[in-house]
Design a protein around this motif. Structure first.
Motif: not given
Lengths: 278, 291
Positions: B260-276, B279-281
């Motif tokens: 579960v930790t790994l799954a949440i971590k993967t989703v968060i990484e994906w979110r951070i990427e999108r947020q980044h 913000s560039l856009v």
């Protein structure tokens, strides 16, 4: 706290946040550390030396640091390879594999320990094939190395991976145009740029592996002088209420791992400076 | 790396060989141990698996693990945010020393960490007499387990937040303050939305380590069955009693927690990427509007 501030800032909360951080650091980390060092000074130099130079203690320290160094070395190579493959090549299931690399961070060490012991036991999934080849893994130092490879692999992969991702393709294109082959480019362009990260990652892997307990204790077999790790010596001394003895061994472990970390930091600083000057 | 040209990549056979080798390594060293936990837990059937998990001592261990994590994670969360605010937002003397000291628990063996608390709070420790005179028990009790857990998970949140907040800079918070927001309002409405994913990332790493810690907790717990055993310690006891199904059943709860930790971590990484990216856009749009 204002006397500490170097520059005025419009943002509030400097005193409160820094004060709280230092208070909590002092309570959780520095106070217990001071207790350890004070306790060891109670012992006096002679008995201290007598405790830590006992053959069983020396053997356990050699084992802990030796197996950690071997595991770090193997992870240095394999972690780099995994990071390389994850960054440069495409293959099905890459996202899954990328997430799987963090498993050792998330899986409790005791779980890893009993799982690895069961796999490498003489009748285990892998042990049954290794045993006829004369390779005993479980309950030997080899098993310790395997467990340490498991717990410290992500440190190398996760420090090297972002550096490989950020490498500029132009450098490699230029090198190719100038007639270098792939191996030369790897050796002369890519590898030097990733070396500081690789060293940091391996140092972190090493530091983690020297003190590791949970995953090792099951697979090691814990035979005195052969496969008994230093943290176990501390625990068995504690169980005999030999607090001073346990403290002496702990202080030696701390000093060894701090000095190794310090040496590697120096080395890394030196490499990045040399690389930057070129 | 889809756009990598043929000239700056290796020959196909080299790529296949390296990929296969790396994947085989990960299969043997990571995937096989993970699968074996569930395999061993279910090797004698579901009934025994369920029986092992509903046993009284297993329940007590699960409860204690949840309590210890529920106390230590928020404590380290508050510390992490305070430390990151001080370090990423202000210049002060001794900053690099403070950063180094925050990382210190990573290079201390968990067993040594446990020993330090025994020396401080144990019956022969520095505060032992005072504590027993006031009838407070820390070692071989829940407070000791919490303290040891806090120590081993100490750096996680701070380490996650400091680089993130340094990279984001303080322009937005300064603007909020200059426009009249209170310090707390600026933190709540400006800083927190910016760092929420990083914060969550730190919290789940802290939680995973807190629930799974073995070495440090093992030294301070005293291994009193049904009282001071966390799940990892209970796993050890069952394993040493050759109750493999029970040990692996309890281990499988921890393995699921890891998944579960790994799954949440993967989703968060994906979110951070999108947020980044977002913000560039936004920055590009703002620039375009200025032109």
């Amino acid at each position: 706290m204002t006397f500490l501030a170097k520059r005025y800032s419009v943002l509030p909360g400097f005193g409160v946040s820094l004060g709280y951080a230092i208070f909590w650091l002092g309570l959780i980390v520095l106070l217990p550390l001071a207790a350890l060092i004070l306790k060891s000074s109670e012992l006096g130099w002679g008995p201290f030396w007598e405790t830590v130079s006992a053959p069983r203690v020396v053997a356990s320290l050699q084992l802990s640091f030796g197996t950690a160094a071997l595991a770090a070395l193997i992870n240095c190579v394999m972690g780099f390879l995994v990071a390389w493959v994850l960054v440069r090549y495409r293959f099905p299931g890459k996202r899954f594999v990328d997430a799987l690399v963090d498993l050792p961070f998330a899986l409790p060490t005791a779980v890893a320990g009993i799982a690895l012991t069961t796999i490498y036991a003489p009748n285990g999934w892998l042990g049954q094939y290794l045993e006829p080849l004369g390779l005993k893994v479980a309950f030997t130092p080899t098993g310790i190395v395997i467990a340490l490879i498991f717990v410290s692999l992500p440190f190398v992969v996760r420090t090297v991976q972002p550096v490989l991702e950020d490498l500029e393709g132009e450098l490699e294109e230029a090198a190719t145009c100038l007639g270098a082959d792939r191996w030369q480019i790897f050796r002369r362009v890519i590898f030097p740029a990733t070396l500081p990260a690789l060293m940091t990652g391996s140092a972190m892997a090493f530091a983690r592996a020297t003190g590791e307990f949970g995953s090792v204790i099951f697979i090691a077999g814990n035979i005195p002088l052969v496969s008994e790790i230093a943290p176990l010596i501390i625990i068995s001394k504690l169980e005999q209420y030999d607090y001073l003895g346990a403290t002496a061994v702990a202080v030696v472990m701390l000093m060894l791992s701090f000095s190794v970390l310090f040496a590697i930091n120096l080395l890394q600083w030196w490499t990045s400076r040399r690389h930057g000057m070129k | 790396m889809a756009s990598r040209s043929l000239l700056t990549s290796e020959q196909a056979w080299v790529r296949y060989a390296l990929t296969t080798f790396a994947l085989l390594f990960l299969l043997v060293f990571l995937l096989v141990p993970l699968v074996s936990v569930f395999w061993e837990a279910l090797s004698k059937g579901w009934e025994l698996y369920a029986a092992a998990l509903t046993e009284y001592e297993a329940w007590q261990a699960i409860k204690l693990t949840l309590i210890a994590a529920a106390i230590s994670v928020p404590l380290n969360l508050v510390f992490g945010v305070a430390a990151a605010w001080a370090i990423a937002r202000f210049e002060f003397r001794g900053k690099s020393l403070l950063t180094t000291l925050i990382d210190l628990p990573f290079s201390v063996s968990p067993v040594v960490a446990g020993l330090m608390y025994v020396l401080l709070f144990g019956s022969h420790g520095w505060l032992g007499n005072w504590l027993s005179a006031h009838d407070i028990q820390i070692i071989f009790a829940v407070p000791g387990i919490v303290l040891a857990t806090v120590f081993v998970t100490f750096p996680f949140v701070a380490r996650e937040l400091i680089p993130l907040m340094q990279a984001q800079g303080q322009d937005e918070e300064q603007a909020a303050i200059v426009l009249g927001a209170s310090g707390f309002a600026a933190f709540w409405h400006v800083t927190l939305p910016n760092i929420k994913w990083g914060l969550l990332y730190g919290v789940i790493l802290t939680n995973a380590r807190a629930m799974g810690e073995f070495g440090a907790v093992s030294v301070v717990s005293g291994h009193i069955r049904g009282e001071t055993n966390t799940i990892p310690l209970h796993v050890e006891i069952l394993y040493n009693e050759y109750n493999f199904v029970g040990a692996f059943a309890c281990a499988s709860i921890l393995a699921m927690l890891a998944l579960v930790t790994l799954a949440i971590k993967t989703v968060i990484e994906w979110r951070i990427e999108r947020q980044h990216e977002a913000s560039l856009v936004r920055t590009q749009q703002a620039r375009a509007a200025l032109v």
